[in-house]
Write a protein that holds these residues in place. Structure first.
Motif, short mmCIF file in Angstrom:
data_model
loop_
_atom_site.label_atom_id
_atom_site.label_comp_id
_atom_site.label_asym_id
_atom_site.label_seq_id
_atom_site.Cartn_x
_atom_site.Cartn_y
_atom_site.Cartn_z
N PHE A 29 0.81 -1.22 0.00
CA PHE A 29 0.00 0.00 0.00
C PHE A 29 0.85 1.28 0.00
O PHE A 29 0.36 2.34 0.33
N LYS B 169 -6.94 7.43 -0.59
CA LYS B 169 -7.69 6.27 -1.08
C LYS B 169 -7.43 6.08 -2.55
O LYS B 169 -7.46 7.05 -3.33
N ARG C 185 -9.20 1.56 -1.64
CA ARG C 185 -8.30 1.01 -0.62
C ARG C 185 -7.40 2.14 -0.10
O ARG C 185 -7.05 3.05 -0.85
N THR C 186 -7.01 2.05 1.14
CA THR C 186 -6.19 3.09 1.73
C THR C 186 -4.71 2.85 1.41
O THR C 186 -4.20 1.75 1.64
N THR D 229 1.41 -3.93 -4.50
CA THR D 229 0.42 -2.90 -4.18
C THR D 229 -0.59 -2.77 -5.32
O THR D 229 -1.80 -2.63 -5.08
N LEU E 237 -3.14 -5.15 -4.87
CA LEU E 237 -4.00 -4.85 -3.73
C LEU E 237 -5.03 -3.78 -4.07
O LEU E 237 -6.12 -3.76 -3.50
N ILE E 238 -4.66 -2.89 -4.96
CA ILE E 238 -5.63 -1.84 -5.31
C ILE E 238 -6.26 -2.10 -6.68
O ILE E 238 -6.80 -1.21 -7.32
#
Ligand SMILES: Nc1ncnc2c1ncn2[C@@H]1O[C@H](COP(=O)(O)OP(=O)(O)O)[C@@H](O)[C@H]1O
Ligand SMILES: [Mg+2]
Lengths: 378, 237
Positions: free
Chosen positions: A142, A163, A167-168, A192, A195-196
């Motif tokens: 992230f 964001k 996602r943060t 990452t 993840l996003i």
């Protein structure tokens, strides 16, 4: 010092309008092209700073922008060349960005372009100017890296959270030299990106980045790869692609037409103002010219004086242009607007200004007819 | 050279068209001027004095008549050749000084010499010398804005004299000057005639200048009324 030059210096106020007109015409064209060139440069920054010596695009692509998707099976084909060390697809995808506004801070939401890099020193997808600290920072899940000039636009500071696609993420650091006029670039690791939700593992990939065992053989290997691919892809050296992408940028969206139009307007205004100013200034000295005529100086010699005068006006205009453009370039630097003034634009603009000045001089020659020495006899 | 004919004009006529009317300004004027003499042309305003000078000096072609200048038929020449003739032989002094604002006194003179293809160092030497001769040794580096009217006219004279002309034409050279400066100017022109043997033609309506004339010609209405030799007829050699 010649009569023309000393007249220009002594009576500079008279010629100021012409000098300013020339400088403004020059500034107009150079600022426009400078902005577009800067934009093009920032578009190709990821290419220019890639450690890959060769890039593989679909056969019809003329540059990085446009349709650069191709089948994933090209990757093993490229590996067939014995000179190739590493092949990785360039991953660039869109994501939605929003900040967490602090007290009184406005909420910022924007589409950003995610550029996926491998946070490993020497990786083919990692821009060669990323520092060790940046690479380390990217290794965290992230974690995202921004260009320094994008911080304000995205409403964050280093260390802030934001964001992306819901996602943060954490702004783990900044880099310099990747500004972008239209879309902000955000660097993440592949992890990452997954993840996003921006990493794409489908059958199609973007441009391929190719690292060679011997970087000096780039041109040759590119040619050999093109033979190998037999028309299924096109291999570019990094420099070729960068240049072609820039040119493509220029051609696209009528930018060239716009610049051409600006140049035309600049030339037109420049000629009219310079011509009128020169005429007025000559007229102010017409009696002096007439007295030279009386003393036997020929019309041709007087014309030469005018042409020389217009030449010096052009030189003065050029000097002022340089000063103005330097000022604009400095402002742009402060404001984080990418600008670039390559010589291949500066030289034609300089020539254009001199042509305007000399043409105005030629147009002003007619006024010399008023230098009738008989008029001095009254 | 004194006493030799420098200008010999016959039957000069010139008219200006104003609308449909034609105004005859010169009506068959015969005119001569000798080397080493100051020939003064006087007459009321509008009598055609300036037009006469223009015709004599190659600045404006008369409708009729011919001008023999230094033995050459001036108006038979092509335009470029007339320019060349003026460059080689003629000096002009006008009522206005017509000096370039950006040049200092020395440069004003050098500028003209440049067109005579005089070498730079030689031009400078001659400029300083002739400015000295007109009494401007202390004003060599001054621009017109820093000079008085009389000084400006002296620069203009220096500019004309530096070419070493055989013919000097002055049209109302003193009317923009106070009487003291006017005296200086006419003395210089007189000197040019005596020392250099130039034929000096001065148009004026200032009677005080008559003291310096060798010959006074009165004009009225485009015709010569009287022609008086003051210093006696020139010695013909
Ligand atoms: N370029 C011209 N066009 C029309 N008329 C002119 C022109 N020059 C002179 N004149 C007229 O010719 C007449 C004689 O002028 P000029 O030779 O200057 O006389 P002077 O010098 O004796 O005062 C005047 O009436 C003047 O108005
Ligand atoms: Mg007159």
């Amino acid at each position: 010092m010649s009569l023309a030059l000393s007249t220009l210096i002594y009576e500079w106020r008279r010629y100021l309008a012409a000098v300013i007109a020339l400088a403004v015409a020059g500034l107009l064209v150079l600022a426009m092209t400078g902005m577009f060139m800067g934009m093009a440069l920032s578009f190709t920054a990821t290419v220019d700073k890639s450690p890959a010596q060769i890039m593989i695009l679909p056969p019809q692509a003329e540059g990085l922008f446009g349709d650069s998707g191709q089948p994933r099976r090209m990757i093993p084909m490229v590996y067939e060349h014995p000179g190739v060390a590493e092949v990785q697809p360039m991953i660039m995808n869109w994501a939605m960005w929003s900040n967490f506004p602090k007290d009184g801070q406005p909420a910022k939401g924007d589409g950003v372009r995610v550029v996926v890099v491998d946070p490993v020193k020497g990786a083919v997808t990692l821009p060669s100017d990323f520092s060790d600290a940046t690479i380390e920072a990217l290794k965290e899940p992230f974690a995202v890296i921004l260009d320094r000039t994008s911080l304000g636009k995205l409403g964050v500071q280093v260390g802030d959270k934001a964001k992306m696609n819901g996602r943060t993420v954490t702004v783990a650091g900044v880099v310099d030299g990747y500004p972008n006029m239209f879309n902000t670039q955000v660097f993440t690791s592949y992890q990452t990106a997954k993840l996003i939700y921006v990493a794409d593992d489908g059958p199609r990939v973007g441009p391929l980045l190719v690292k060679l065992k011997d970087p000096t053989r780039a041109k040759q290997v590119a040619a050999e790869l093109n033979v190998l691919g037999a028309g299924q892809f096109k291999a570019w050296t990094r420099e070729e692609l960068s240049k072609s992408s820039q040119m493509g940028m220029m051609k696209e969206g009528g930018i060239a037409i716009m610049i051409g139009f600006m140049a035309l307007v600049g030339v037109f205004i420049g000629i009219v103002i310079t011509w009128q100013t020169l005429q007025g200034a000559i007229l102010a000295n017409i009696k002096e010219f007439a007295s030279l005529r009386a003393l036997g100086v020929s019309m041709g010699e007087l014309r030469l004086i005018i042409i020389e005068l217009s030449f010096w006006v052009g030189v003065a205009g050029l000097i002022l242009t340089v000063i103005l453009v330097s000022g604009v370039a400095m402002l742009a630097k402060v404001g984080g607007v990418p600008m670039d003034f390559p010589l291949f634009l500066d030289i034609p603009v300089a020539i254009m200004l001199m042509v305007i000045a000399i043409l105005s001089g030629l147009f002003s020659l007619g006024i010399l007819k008023k230098s009738q020495p008989a008029d001095l006899l009254r | 050279m004194t006493g030799k004919l420098a200008l010999n004009a016959k039957g000069l006529s010139k008219g200006y068209k104003i609308g449909k009317l034609k105004q005859q300004v010169l009506k068959g004027v015969d005119f001569t001027a000798y080397h080493g003499q100051v020939t003064m042309v006087m007459g009321p305003s509008g009598s055609g004095k300036s037009t006469l000078i223009a015709a004599l000096s190659g600045l404006m072609k008369p409708d009729e008549g011919e001008v023999m200048a230094l033995g050459e038929n001036l108006w038979k020449k092509k335009r470029g050749k007339i320019d060349r003739f003026r460059l080689d032989h003629c000096g002009f002094i006008f009522q206005g000084f017509n000096l370039f604002p950006s040049l200092n006194a020395t440069q004003q003179v050098e500028q003209v010499l440049k067109y005579q293809k005089v070498k730079k160092s030689e031009a400078h030497r001659r400029a300083v010398e002739v400015l000295d001769a007109v009494g401007l040794k202390h004003r060599l580096k001054q621009k017109p804005a820093e000079l008085s009217g009389g000084e400006k006219q002296r620069v203009a004279i220096a500019r004309a004299l530096s070419k070493m002309p055989s013919l000097i034409f002055a049209d109302e050279p003193t009317s923009a000057l106070d009487s003291v400066s006017g005296q200086v100017v006419i003395k210089l022109l007189h000197q040019a005639a005596k020392e250099r043997g130039a034929a000096v033609v001065v148009v004026t309506h200032d009677p005080r200048l008559e003291a310096y004339a060798d010959r006074v010609i009165h004009m009225e209405d485009g015709k010569i009324l009287s022609d008086t030799m003051i210093s006696g007829p020139p010695v013909i050699v």
